[in-house]
Write a protein that holds these residues in place. Structure first.
Motif, mmCIF file in Angstrom:
data_model
loop_
_atom_site.group_PDB
_atom_site.id
_atom_site.type_symbol
_atom_site.label_atom_id
_atom_site.label_comp_id
_atom_site.label_asym_id
_atom_site.label_seq_id
_atom_site.Cartn_x
_atom_site.Cartn_y
_atom_site.Cartn_z
ATOM 1 N N UNK A 1 0.830 -1.185 0.000
ATOM 2 C CA UNK A 1 0.000 0.000 0.000
ATOM 3 C C UNK A 1 0.874 1.249 0.000
ATOM 4 N N UNK A 2 0.380 2.289 -0.626
ATOM 5 C CA UNK A 2 1.158 3.514 -0.821
ATOM 6 C C UNK A 2 0.460 4.692 -0.162
ATOM 7 N N UNK A 3 1.216 5.435 0.667
ATOM 8 C CA UNK A 3 0.632 6.513 1.454
ATOM 9 C C UNK A 3 1.413 7.802 1.272
ATOM 10 N N UNK A 4 0.684 8.928 1.268
ATOM 11 C CA UNK A 4 1.317 10.246 1.255
ATOM 12 C C UNK A 4 1.118 10.898 2.618
ATOM 13 N N UNK A 5 2.208 11.290 3.261
ATOM 14 C CA UNK A 5 2.159 11.990 4.539
ATOM 15 C C UNK A 5 2.372 13.475 4.282
ATOM 16 N N UNK A 6 1.411 14.299 4.707
ATOM 17 C CA UNK A 6 1.504 15.751 4.537
ATOM 18 C C UNK A 6 1.690 16.362 5.918
ATOM 19 N N UNK A 7 2.918 16.736 6.242
ATOM 20 C CA UNK A 7 3.269 17.199 7.591
ATOM 21 C C UNK A 7 4.479 18.125 7.488
ATOM 22 N N UNK A 8 4.362 19.343 8.043
ATOM 23 C CA UNK A 8 5.461 20.309 7.940
ATOM 24 C C UNK A 8 6.449 20.224 9.088
ATOM 25 N N UNK A 9 6.103 19.500 10.155
ATOM 26 C CA UNK A 9 7.040 19.280 11.258
ATOM 27 C C UNK A 9 7.992 18.167 10.819
ATOM 28 N N UNK A 10 9.218 18.530 10.457
ATOM 29 C CA UNK A 10 10.139 17.567 9.851
ATOM 30 C C UNK A 10 10.505 16.424 10.798
ATOM 31 N N UNK A 22 8.011 0.682 8.552
ATOM 32 C CA UNK A 22 8.084 -0.523 9.379
ATOM 33 C C UNK A 22 6.788 -1.316 9.293
ATOM 34 N N UNK A 23 5.679 -0.616 9.008
ATOM 35 C CA UNK A 23 4.390 -1.278 8.829
ATOM 36 C C UNK A 23 4.158 -1.729 7.404
ATOM 37 N N UNK A 24 5.241 -1.776 6.605
ATOM 38 C CA UNK A 24 5.206 -2.257 5.218
ATOM 39 C C UNK A 24 4.428 -1.346 4.279
ATOM 40 N N UNK A 25 4.342 -0.049 4.618
ATOM 41 C CA UNK A 25 3.762 0.907 3.696
ATOM 42 C C UNK A 25 4.858 1.526 2.832
ATOM 43 N N UNK A 26 4.523 1.809 1.586
ATOM 44 C CA UNK A 26 5.367 2.673 0.778
ATOM 45 C C UNK A 26 4.953 4.093 1.132
ATOM 46 N N UNK A 27 5.846 4.855 1.718
ATOM 47 C CA UNK A 27 5.478 6.177 2.225
ATOM 48 C C UNK A 27 6.263 7.275 1.522
ATOM 49 N N UNK A 28 5.551 8.320 1.121
ATOM 50 C CA UNK A 28 6.165 9.525 0.569
ATOM 51 C C UNK A 28 5.659 10.700 1.391
ATOM 52 N N UNK A 29 6.394 11.813 1.369
ATOM 53 C CA UNK A 29 6.013 12.929 2.228
ATOM 54 C C UNK A 29 5.990 14.254 1.474
#
Length: 224
Positions: A1-10, A22-29
């Protein structure tokens, strides 16, 4: 599964990205609403985690624009705002769920998995196709109640096929949802992963439909 994280706190974004991977997600930010807006309109994601306090506008505004533009992917709002008015504004804009800071990392993962399952029509965390099962919380895979050892990439691919079953999934769709943006769609990576899954699960379980893609089967095609 592929997720986009939108967060300005680096710092928080980095910690969440680690949890997702670690939860096996493909994550982009993305750190701004504008960057996130570009990505959701040009890339394919299974879900978005959206902070409300972004440097270039409230997250609710960006979410409203996505919904108005027909972008219907699941959105989990993650914010420090606890007032009911803020939550109501988020839900009214089209949010699917809401988590307030501080939070437990496991809760974010559980809620994210639940949103994606429901978007595919699955209410229970245990996916089943015939004798094959996959627990979306633990990523445990079993065949006829016996555990099957899969790599993280194999598990992601199988999870997507199970959520889509019995629908045929094209190579392009698999590439967009299971592999990151740097993956080359015309490479043989998908073929290799499918071949490995067939060896571990039984060749007949993943049917190839020429010119269409792959379909996960509950039983052999020649079964009456």
């Amino acid at each position: 599964m592929k997720c986009l994280l939108v967060e300005d706190d680096l710092a928080l974004a980095g910690a969440l990205m680690d949890v997702l991977r670690q939860g096996d997600w493909l994550a982009e930010s993305a750190a701004t609403g504008q960057e996130a807006d570009f990505l959701v309109r040009t890339e394919t994601y299974d879900a978005v985690i959206l902070d409300l306090g972004l440097p270039d506008g409230d997250g609710v505004r960006w979410l409203s624009a996505w919904r108005e533009g027909g972008i219907n992917l699941p959105v989990l709002i993650l914010t420090a705002r606890e007032r009911w008015a803020d939550k109501a504004a988020g839900f009214s804009a089209g949010a699917d769920d809401y988590v307030t800071k501080p939070f437990e990392a496991a809760e974010v993962l559980f809620r994210l998995h639940a949103l994606v399952r429901r978007s595919h029509g699955h209410a229970h965390p245990l996916l089943s196709v015939g004798e094959l099962t996959l627990d979306t919380h633990t990523q445990h895979v079993a065949l006829a109640s016996r555990p099957v050892s899969l790599t993280a990439q194999e598990t992601r691919l199988l999870c997507y096929l199970m959520q889509a079953a019995p629908r045929v999934v094209s190579r392009t769709e698999l590439s967009e949802h299971v592999y990151d943006r740097d993956h080359e769609p015309d490479s043989n990576v998908i073929d290799v992963q499918v071949s490995r899954l067939r060896r571990k699960l039984g060749a007949w379980r993943i049917a190839t439909l020429r010119g269409q893609g792959y379909r996960l089967l509950a039983e052999p095609l020649d079964t009456p």
